[in-house]
Motif scaffolding. Structure first.
Motif, short mmCIF file in Angstrom:
data_model
loop_
_atom_site.label_atom_id
_atom_site.label_comp_id
_atom_site.label_asym_id
_atom_site.label_seq_id
_atom_site.Cartn_x
_atom_site.Cartn_y
_atom_site.Cartn_z
N SER A 79 0.85 -1.18 0.00
CA SER A 79 0.00 0.00 0.00
C SER A 79 0.89 1.24 0.00
CB SER A 79 -0.92 0.02 1.23
OG SER A 79 -0.18 0.39 2.39
N LEU A 80 0.29 2.39 -0.19
CA LEU A 80 1.06 3.63 -0.20
C LEU A 80 1.53 4.01 1.21
CD1 LEU A 80 -0.84 5.72 -2.87
CD2 LEU A 80 1.30 4.47 -3.10
N MET A 81 1.12 3.27 2.23
CA MET A 81 1.68 3.45 3.56
C MET A 81 3.09 2.86 3.63
SD MET A 81 -0.50 5.13 5.34
CE MET A 81 0.04 4.89 7.00
N ASP A 82 3.36 1.88 2.76
CA ASP A 82 4.65 1.17 2.77
C ASP A 82 5.50 1.44 1.54
OD1 ASP A 82 3.76 -0.35 5.07
OD2 ASP A 82 2.50 -1.45 3.66
N TYR A 83 4.93 2.07 0.54
CA TYR A 83 5.60 2.24 -0.74
C TYR A 83 5.69 3.74 -1.02
CZ TYR A 83 6.57 1.46 -5.72
OH TYR A 83 7.14 1.42 -6.97
N ALA A 84 6.90 4.27 -1.08
CA ALA A 84 7.08 5.71 -1.22
C ALA A 84 6.99 6.15 -2.68
CB ALA A 84 8.44 6.12 -0.66
N LEU A 85 6.17 7.13 -2.94
CA LEU A 85 6.08 7.78 -4.24
C LEU A 85 6.57 9.21 -4.07
CD1 LEU A 85 2.54 6.64 -5.44
CD2 LEU A 85 4.73 5.90 -6.35
N PRO A 86 7.13 9.82 -5.12
CA PRO A 86 7.60 11.20 -4.97
C PRO A 86 6.44 12.17 -4.72
CG PRO A 86 7.83 10.47 -7.25
CD PRO A 86 7.37 9.29 -6.45
N ARG A 87 6.68 13.09 -3.81
CA ARG A 87 5.74 14.17 -3.53
C ARG A 87 6.38 15.47 -3.99
NH1 ARG A 87 6.41 11.73 1.70
NH2 ARG A 87 7.62 13.61 2.08
N ALA A 88 5.63 16.53 -3.94
CA ALA A 88 6.14 17.82 -4.41
C ALA A 88 7.42 18.22 -3.69
CB ALA A 88 5.07 18.91 -4.23
N ASP A 89 7.53 17.92 -2.39
CA ASP A 89 8.73 18.32 -1.66
C ASP A 89 9.94 17.45 -1.96
OD1 ASP A 89 7.70 16.16 -0.23
OD2 ASP A 89 8.25 16.97 1.71
N ASP A 90 9.76 16.38 -2.74
CA ASP A 90 10.88 15.55 -3.19
C ASP A 90 11.47 16.06 -4.51
OD1 ASP A 90 10.71 13.56 -1.12
OD2 ASP A 90 8.91 12.81 -2.14
N LEU A 91 10.80 17.01 -5.13
CA LEU A 91 11.19 17.47 -6.46
C LEU A 91 11.81 18.87 -6.39
CD1 LEU A 91 7.91 16.53 -8.37
CD2 LEU A 91 9.91 15.09 -7.98
N PRO A 92 12.94 19.04 -7.06
CA PRO A 92 13.48 20.40 -7.18
C PRO A 92 12.76 21.11 -8.32
CG PRO A 92 14.87 18.92 -8.40
CD PRO A 92 13.79 18.07 -7.75
N ASP A 93 13.08 22.39 -8.50
CA ASP A 93 12.62 23.05 -9.72
C ASP A 93 13.26 22.32 -10.89
OD1 ASP A 93 11.07 24.97 -8.48
OD2 ASP A 93 12.72 26.41 -8.33
N LEU A 94 12.46 22.02 -11.89
CA LEU A 94 12.97 21.31 -13.06
C LEU A 94 13.22 22.34 -14.16
CD1 LEU A 94 10.51 18.28 -13.02
CD2 LEU A 94 12.79 18.43 -12.00
N ASN A 95 14.46 22.46 -14.55
CA ASN A 95 14.83 23.38 -15.63
C ASN A 95 14.78 22.59 -16.93
OD1 ASN A 95 15.86 25.34 -17.28
ND2 ASN A 95 17.84 25.50 -16.25
N ILE A 96 13.78 22.86 -17.75
CA ILE A 96 13.56 22.09 -18.98
C ILE A 96 13.73 23.01 -20.18
CG2 ILE A 96 11.89 20.75 -20.30
CD1 ILE A 96 10.70 19.95 -17.54
N ILE A 97 14.61 22.61 -21.07
CA ILE A 97 14.88 23.37 -22.29
C ILE A 97 14.53 22.50 -23.48
CG2 ILE A 97 16.67 24.50 -23.66
CD1 ILE A 97 18.15 24.98 -20.96
N LEU A 98 13.69 23.01 -24.35
CA LEU A 98 13.33 22.28 -25.57
C LEU A 98 14.15 22.81 -26.73
CD1 LEU A 98 9.45 22.31 -25.12
CD2 LEU A 98 11.08 20.55 -24.41
N SER A 99 14.87 21.92 -27.37
CA SER A 99 15.73 22.29 -28.48
C SER A 99 15.37 21.38 -29.65
CB SER A 99 17.20 22.11 -28.09
OG SER A 99 18.03 22.29 -29.19
N GLY A 100 14.69 21.90 -30.62
CA GLY A 100 14.17 21.04 -31.67
C GLY A 100 14.89 21.09 -33.00
#
Length: 155
Positions: A79-100
């Motif tokens: 269950s999600l009590m035993d299995y860790a999923l990422p939450r917002a506080d686990d994520l840094p700002d994601l710097n995403i650059i699209l280069s096509g």
């Protein structure tokens, strides 16, 4: 030309981590993704796909661990009590650059983008952790205990 049939994307992802040597706790400080998806039809949707995929990859690299009882085979992280999923506080700002660079394989010049974040993030993060620790390998997920044991094994 064979290269004219290629529709898969390419890119480069970079992660910066901070490891507490006393506890093995690892924090993902920064994440940069530069991806080539050819012609971008909807940049906002594409960035959202990358964000979601990177979040999934962060979970795989650092948190998500399916555990079974060795004697019975019973799932212990059922269950999600035993299995860790990422939450917002686990994520840094994601710097995403699209280069096509449009492909010549289709009239729109588009390449696939949906799985790029999930494919690139796990090895990017694990590489940052192994580089920070000066080791060649650590199993996923790189939990604090695994990181702590890796630190102790190098001493």
């Amino acid at each position: 030309n064979e290269l004219d049939i290629i529709t898969f994307p390419n890119g480069c992802h970079i992660a910066e981590v901070e490891v507490d040597p006393a506890t093995g706790a690892t924090r993902l400080d920064r994440y940069l993704a530069v991806d080539d998806f050819g012609t971008i039809i909807n940049p906002m949707l594409t960035i959202g796909q990358i964000q979601g995929g990177v979040a999934q990859g962060i979970g795989q690299a650092m948190l998500e661990h399916t555990v079974y009882d060795p004697g019975s085979g019973q799932l212990l992280s059922g269950s999600l009590m035993d299995y860790a999923l990422p939450r917002a506080d686990d994520l840094p700002d994601l710097n995403i650059i699209l280069s096509g660079v449009p492909t010549k394989a289709n009239p729109l010049g588009v390449k696939g983008s949906g799985q790029a974040g999930a494919i690139a993030a796990p090895q990017t993060i694990i590489s940052a952790i192994t580089h920070a620790l000066g080791i060649a390998h650590i199993d996923m997920p790189a939990t604090p205990e695994r990181v702590w044991r890796a630190i102790r094994s190098t001493r």
